[in-house]
Design an enzyme around this catalytic site. Structure first.
Site, PDB file in Angstrom:
ATOM      1  N   ASP A  47     -30.873  30.141   4.439  1.00 18.66           N
ATOM      2  CA  ASP A  47     -31.321  29.230   3.392  1.00 18.66           C
ATOM      3  C   ASP A  47     -30.598  27.896   3.489  1.00 18.66           C
ATOM      4  O   ASP A  47     -29.382  27.831   3.329  1.00 18.66           O
ATOM      5  CB  ASP A  47     -31.053  29.869   2.015  1.00 18.66           C
ATOM      6  CG  ASP A  47     -31.441  28.956   0.866  1.00 18.66           C
ATOM      7  OD1 ASP A  47     -32.555  29.123   0.345  1.00 18.66           O
ATOM      8  OD2 ASP A  47     -30.646  28.080   0.492  1.00 18.66           O
ATOM      9  N   LYS A  77     -35.615  23.192   1.527  1.00 19.16           N
ATOM     10  CA  LYS A  77     -36.042  22.699   0.212  1.00 19.16           C
ATOM     11  C   LYS A  77     -36.282  21.190   0.253  1.00 19.16           C
ATOM     12  O   LYS A  77     -35.612  20.469   0.993  1.00 19.16           O
ATOM     13  CB  LYS A  77     -34.966  23.003  -0.838  1.00 19.16           C
ATOM     14  CG  LYS A  77     -34.550  24.462  -0.872  1.00 19.16           C
ATOM     15  CD  LYS A  77     -33.454  24.741  -1.883  1.00 19.16           C
ATOM     16  CE  LYS A  77     -32.737  26.029  -1.570  1.00 19.16           C
ATOM     17  NZ  LYS A  77     -31.714  25.888  -0.526  1.00 19.16           N
ATOM     18  N   HIS A 110     -36.760  21.666  -4.683  1.00 18.39           N
ATOM     19  CA  HIS A 110     -35.350  21.929  -4.988  1.00 18.39           C
ATOM     20  C   HIS A 110     -35.058  21.890  -6.499  1.00 18.39           C
ATOM     21  O   HIS A 110     -34.304  22.719  -7.009  1.00 18.39           O
ATOM     22  CB  HIS A 110     -34.471  20.918  -4.247  1.00 18.39           C
ATOM     23  CG  HIS A 110     -33.107  21.401  -3.945  1.00 18.39           C
ATOM     24  ND1 HIS A 110     -32.398  21.031  -2.817  1.00 18.39           N
ATOM     25  CD2 HIS A 110     -32.282  22.241  -4.613  1.00 18.39           C
ATOM     26  CE1 HIS A 110     -31.211  21.610  -2.817  1.00 18.39           C
ATOM     27  NE2 HIS A 110     -31.116  22.346  -3.901  1.00 18.39           N
ATOM     28  N   LEU A 192     -22.012  34.421  -6.541  1.00 18.43           N
ATOM     29  CA  LEU A 192     -20.651  34.877  -6.849  1.00 18.43           C
ATOM     30  C   LEU A 192     -19.960  33.932  -7.833  1.00 18.43           C
ATOM     31  O   LEU A 192     -18.754  34.028  -8.056  1.00 18.43           O
ATOM     32  CB  LEU A 192     -19.830  34.976  -5.557  1.00 18.43           C
ATOM     33  CG  LEU A 192     -20.414  35.894  -4.481  1.00 18.43           C
ATOM     34  CD1 LEU A 192     -19.628  35.779  -3.175  1.00 18.43           C
ATOM     35  CD2 LEU A 192     -20.441  37.338  -4.958  1.00 18.43           C
ATOM     36  N   LYS A 233     -22.819  32.420   0.370  1.00 21.35           N
ATOM     37  CA  LYS A 233     -22.379  31.434   1.359  1.00 21.35           C
ATOM     38  C   LYS A 233     -20.919  31.669   1.694  1.00 21.35           C
ATOM     39  O   LYS A 233     -20.117  31.924   0.796  1.00 21.35           O
ATOM     40  CB  LYS A 233     -22.568  30.042   0.772  1.00 21.35           C
ATOM     41  CG  LYS A 233     -22.091  28.926   1.675  1.00 21.35           C
ATOM     42  CD  LYS A 233     -21.609  27.738   0.867  1.00 21.35           C
ATOM     43  CE  LYS A 233     -20.118  27.785   0.658  1.00 21.35           C
ATOM     44  NZ  LYS A 233     -19.564  26.648  -0.053  1.00 21.35           N
ATOM     45  N   ARG A 239     -15.577  37.173   5.909  1.00 17.72           N
ATOM     46  CA  ARG A 239     -16.328  37.254   4.653  1.00 17.72           C
ATOM     47  C   ARG A 239     -17.823  37.292   4.904  1.00 17.72           C
ATOM     48  O   ARG A 239     -18.566  37.937   4.174  1.00 17.72           O
ATOM     49  CB  ARG A 239     -15.995  36.050   3.749  1.00 17.72           C
ATOM     50  CG  ARG A 239     -14.629  36.188   3.164  1.00 17.72           C
ATOM     51  CD  ARG A 239     -14.540  35.640   1.745  1.00 17.72           C
ATOM     52  NE  ARG A 239     -13.128  35.500   1.408  1.00 17.72           N
ATOM     53  CZ  ARG A 239     -12.447  34.367   1.544  1.00 17.72           C
ATOM     54  NH1 ARG A 239     -13.060  33.273   1.959  1.00 17.72           N
ATOM     55  NH2 ARG A 239     -11.180  34.329   1.243  1.00 17.72           N
TER      56      ARG A 239
END
Length: 276
Positions: A47, A77, A110, A192, A233, A239
């Protein structure tokens, strides 16, 4: 490592991985490395957005990955400056050139930018690109039910996705419910939260300890069990790998209730009713 991410079926029959990789706030050269790492880790949905300034780096990573195009799901977007029918068609071509792609899987407006009052014409250009076969699915981002209602009333293709800010401190019950009633998938950006805040909340830390997982994995699992599409992200390889490793455990009713209780209707991003 190959991780099987289950798809959700969008309202036009297109399959979209329920968990993808977001590149917001990642500089272009860094995006190339991060997307390459994500694709190696098993992510197949990427994305980006014109406003992120990293479509080129994202495109380079996709081209170099060796992953067949049909296995990928790429979203970008349209930025607020390009609202309007003709401007949208031009902006789409620019994004496609930067990404180096022949077609796009998902294109989103967007922000509704309600002061411009141009999102309906913008979306009509999306419908044209969709009917021309250049985009598999079209949708919106940061649209409130009031914007969606107008859009659905004045156009002919119901958006496939509404990408909105959702996390334990902003659970968006009304928006998610409205989207579900309309057959629109809710995709969570900033899943998150912002900074470390949510990942240090005692209730989430406790659930993480119970399952021997990280707090981030717990929050992502919560999203998945709610039915949200989610695009965490990170630029840290460990991670990136950890965030996709959330399909071999489940939260129980008690865990879900503990996270549900954390809602504060607290946005970290702009208010879509006023922004743009």
């Amino acid at each position: 490592m190959s991780t099987k991410v289950p798809p959700i079926i969008l309202n036009n029959g297109v399959e979209m991985p329920q968990l993808g990789f977001g590149v917001w706030q990642v500089p272009d050269d860094e995006a190339e490395r991060a997307v390459a790492t994500a694709l190696e880790a098993g992510y197949r949905s990427i994305d980006t957005a014109a406003a992120y300034g990293n479509e080129e780096g994202t495109g380079r990573a996709i081209a170099a990955s060796g992953v067949p195009r049909e296995e990928l799901f790429v979203t970008t977007k349209l930025w607020n400056d390009d609202h309007g029918y003709d401007a949208t068609l031009r902006a789409f071509d620019t994004s496609m050139t930067k990404l180096g792609l022949d077609y796009l899987d998902l294109y989103l407006i967007h922000w509704p930018a309600p002061k411009q009052d141009n999102y309906v014409d913008t979306y009509k250009a999306f419908e044209k690109l969709h009917s021309d076969g250049r985009i598999k699915a079209i949708g919106v981002s940061n649209f409130l039910p009031e914007h969606l209602e107008r859009l659905i009333g004045e156009t002919s293709v119901i958006p496939a996705v509404d990408q909105i800010e959702v996390h334990p401190h902003l659970q968006q019950h009304a928006a998610r419910e409205y989207n579900a009633e309309q057959g629109i998938a809710t995709e969570a950006w900033s899943p998150l939260g912002s900074g470390k805040g949510i990942l240090e909340v005692p209730a989430i830390v406790a659930v993480a300890q119970k399952h021997n997982r990280t707090p981030a994995q717990i929050v992502l699992r919560w999203h998945l069990q709610l039915g949200n599409v989610v695009i965490p992200k990170s630029v840290t390889p460990s991670r990136i790998r950890e965030n996709i490793d959330v399909f071999d455990f489940s939260l129980d009713t008690e865990d879900l209730a503990a996270i549900s209780a954390l809602n504060e209707d607290r946005r970290t991003g702009p208010d879509p009713a006023k922004f743009g």
